[in-house]
Scaffold this active site. Structure first.
Site, PDB file in Angstrom:
ATOM      1  N   GLU A  60       8.854  -1.463   1.755  1.00 25.97           N
ATOM      2  CA  GLU A  60       8.202  -2.700   1.311  1.00 25.97           C
ATOM      3  C   GLU A  60       9.153  -3.654   0.608  1.00 25.97           C
ATOM      4  O   GLU A  60       9.093  -4.875   0.806  1.00 25.97           O
ATOM      5  CB  GLU A  60       7.006  -2.389   0.401  1.00 25.97           C
ATOM      6  CG  GLU A  60       5.773  -1.859   1.126  1.00 25.97           C
ATOM      7  CD  GLU A  60       5.858  -0.374   1.438  1.00 25.97           C
ATOM      8  OE1 GLU A  60       6.837   0.280   1.009  1.00 25.97           O
ATOM      9  OE2 GLU A  60       4.946   0.148   2.109  1.00 25.97           O
ATOM     10  N   HIS A 129      -5.755   2.702  -2.403  1.00 24.78           N
ATOM     11  CA  HIS A 129      -6.017   1.855  -1.237  1.00 24.78           C
ATOM     12  C   HIS A 129      -7.225   0.947  -1.451  1.00 24.78           C
ATOM     13  O   HIS A 129      -7.899   0.572  -0.504  1.00 24.78           O
ATOM     14  CB  HIS A 129      -6.264   2.714   0.022  1.00 24.78           C
ATOM     15  CG  HIS A 129      -5.026   3.366   0.561  1.00 24.78           C
ATOM     16  ND1 HIS A 129      -4.384   4.390  -0.075  1.00 24.78           N
ATOM     17  CD2 HIS A 129      -4.300   3.128   1.693  1.00 24.78           C
ATOM     18  CE1 HIS A 129      -3.336   4.773   0.637  1.00 24.78           C
ATOM     19  NE2 HIS A 129      -3.257   4.017   1.704  1.00 24.78           N
TER      20      HIS A 129
END
Lengths: 324, 319
Positions: A60, A129
């Protein structure tokens, strides 16, 4: 008018902007062959090829860093961070590089970069999440933060974001991908930084954004039958925030509820509320009330998850109490 | 490699510019004319000058928190750089960047960086951009030994090798990440080995020898331009000053400093040019004198330049 899903609206925005400008390319995890974790980029790899729809390693920080490098040198990347929960992994690049580079370099560069990500609870995915981390992002001058709620806004705002020469974090909501709405066939744009009154009313104003717009509209519908007229404002963009539209509404209704999914403490609602106080204190008949996410990591259990975020009943009862 | 007189003058002059620029900043800091921190490049001149001398004006570099040398070598304007370091309106970033953020995109300098490893993502992305746009450019990515312990280093090397990006990664190993030595912070002492995991060719070079740096970087720049992918060079060098001005240098010995100063890149190169009959002592002295004037002019310009107007606080944030 035709009706399409939020997912399809986003896909069309990407497709149209890629067709329009060869400098636009997509960059992220599982976006090419797989079509994105939530299917937003489906079919684009097949259509535009692997130089314009690039699957990346799970890196990322380097996804955002390299997207920045590409944006500084002639391209217009649309990077994807699969879940906003992963943004901590690239926060250095986002906060220290992407957001600051134009200012640090005296305005001598532009960063035409979109970082698409998605957040929110609702799929019982637990603490890693399901987060709503937009409050972290609006604390970073130099980026814009866009959070559309409807298919129409999703498409128009994504197209505007891709054409914008500033870095933008575009936050979708996982529970909105399958929602449907009217989207015209012909091209249109939705301006960044402009709120939208999704429902007019006169007794009280709800200020909200993203999925909470849907809950707020449902609450307004219920309350209407009880004789309470609710105005619902969808901010659509959190940074820069269109406080003028909010203030105008507050001057009319004199009462405000902020409905937000993120954790209450230090959340987006705190900023909205303070800006209302700064700009329209004299028009308020009662304290501003927040209906917000609980200050806990998102629990897995569907029962607890539901309790951790606002729901329609809570919005209704808060408003009934305020109008007693 | 044959060195023309013209090239010898250019290399020597740039190294002297960096040295005198840095010595001058130390003076300005001592006199409180320069405020804030400043990480000086003195001692490491041969790396920036040698490496950047083999690339074209339209090629890119990314720099580090110790970035004055790279900025000067990438055709930086001494006046605008000095003004920037003093936070003046006439600075290369209008006084908003400072020592840690010297950048000049018009010259391919994608910027110094206040975050260790901060340039790696930008450099790798510039490499991706070159490849996607089918250009013939290359990127030189400078960073220190400390940055190779940072996560983004590994993420970027993987991407660059995977996609065969035209980036030459140049690790300036000056032995210390602030105060902590390579011995005390790296499991692998030979930093080139870190590139092996990514199948990136790597080699060490004597960072005090500007000609050696030119040869090695030149070879890998050609490799990148031919589309063969990234490479990794460790330039072994030494910074003369401490990490920053407040550094008492307790972590290293005066003997070690003396050892390295005896391998001064400017003296080594000047002596070699004299021995080979390319430059005379008179010519060397006159270059040094010319540089002295330029640096003095830069300081004079910077000191006399105005600070930014208050209205500048909110400009340049968004376009």
């Amino acid at each position: 008018m035709r009706t399409i899903t939020y997912r399809q609206a986003l896909n069309e925005a990407l497709d149209e902007e890629m067709a329009r400008d060869s400098r636009v390319f997509l960059f992220g995890e599982d976006i090419a062959i797989y079509g994105g974790a939530y299917g937003v980029t489906a079919g684009l790899w097949q259509k535009y090829g692997e130089e314009r729809v690039i699957d990346t390693p799970i890196s990322e920080n380097a996804i955002v860093g390299t997207a920045l490098g590409a944006a500084l040198t002639g391209l217009r990347p649309v990077a994807e961070i699969m879940y906003i929960d992963f943004i901590g992994l690239c926060m250095d690049q986002l906060n220290n590089q992407v957001a600051k580079i134009r200012y640090m370099f005296g305005g001598k560069c532009t960063v035409p970069l979109v970082i698409r990500t998605e957040g929110g609870a609702g799929r019982t995915l637990g603490a890693h999440h399901s987060q709503s981390l937009e409050a972290w992002l609006i604390h970073i001058p130099g980026i814009k933060v866009v959070m559309p709620a409807t298919p129409y806004d999703a498409k128009g705002l994504l197209k505007s974001s891709i054409r914008d020469d500033n870095p933008i974090v575009f936050i979708e909501h996982k529970m909105l991908y399958n929602t449907k709405g009217e989207v015209p066939e012909e091209e249109y744009l939705v301006p960044i930084g402009v709120a939208d009154i999704k429902r007019e009313g006169k007794d009280i104003t709800i200020v909200t954004y993203s999925r909470m717009l849907l809950f707020s509209l449902q609450a307004a519908e219920i309350l209407e039958k009880e004789g309470i007229s609710v105005e619902v404002i969808d901010l659509r963009t959190l940074l820069p925030m269109d406080i003028e539209t909010v203030v105008k509404s507050v001057k009319k209704t004199n009462k405000v509820v902020i409905v937000e999914e993120d954790c209450k403490t230090g959340g987006v609602g705190a900023e909205i509320g303070m800006q209302i106080v700064e700009n329209a204190f004299d028009y308020l008949d009662s304290p501003i009330v927040r209906v917000a996410g609980a200050d806990v990591p998102m629990p897995k259990s569907p029962v607890l998850e539901k309790l951790a975020i606002p729901d329609v009943d809570r919005i209704c009862s808060v408003i009934r109490n305020m109008l007693k | 490699m044959e060195i023309s007189k013209e090239l010898a003058i250019k290399l020597l002059k740039q190294m002297m510019e960096i040295r005198q620029f840095e010595d001058m900043i130390m003076e300005l800091l001592a006199k409180n004319i320069a405020e804030g921190g400043s990480h000086l490049y003195a001692g490491m001149e041969a790396v920036a000058v040698g490496a950047i001398s083999v690339i074209r004006p339209d090629d890119y570099i990314t720099s580090t928190h110790r970035g004055h040398g790279h900025a000067i070598a990438k055709d930086g304007d001494l006046k605008a750089l000095m003004a920037e370091i003093l936070g003046k309106k006439t600075g290369v970033c209008k006084g908003k960047g400072g020592s840690l953020h010297l950048a000049d995109l018009s010259k391919g300098n994608l910027g110094a960086n206040g975050i260790v490893g901060g340039g790696l993502g930008i450099a790798t992305g510039a490499g991706l951009s070159i490849k996607l746009q089918k250009q013939n450019k290359v990127v030189l990515c400078f960073f220190g030994d400390g940055a190779t312990n940072n996560g983004i280093f590994f993420e970027c090397l993987n991407m660059a090798s995977l996609w065969k990006l035209p980036v030459v990664y140049i690790c300036e190993n000056n032995k210390y990440a602030m105060s902590v030595s390579v011995e005390r912070s790296h499991a692998v002492k030979d930093i080139t080995k870190k590139a092996i995991a990514f199948d990136i060719p790597a080699e060490n070079v004597d960072g005090q020898d500007v000609i050696a740096v030119r040869e090695v970087v030149g070879k890998w720049v050609n490799y990148a331009r031919e589309g063969k992918g990234p490479s990794f060079i460790v330039a072994n060098t030494y910074r003369y000053y401490g990490h920053s001005r407040s550094d008492p240098r307790v972590y290293r010995t005066r003997e070690e400093e003396k050892f390295w100063k005896e391998r001064d890149p400017i003296i080594l190169f000047a002596n070699r040019m004299k021995q080979e009959g390319i430059l005379s002592q008179e010519e060397i002295d006159s270059i040094e004198e010319e540089v002295r004037k330029e640096v003095e002019e830069a300081v004079d310009f910077a000191i006399k330049s105005p600070y930014p107007e208050p209205e500048e606080l909110y400009t340049d944030l968004y376009i």
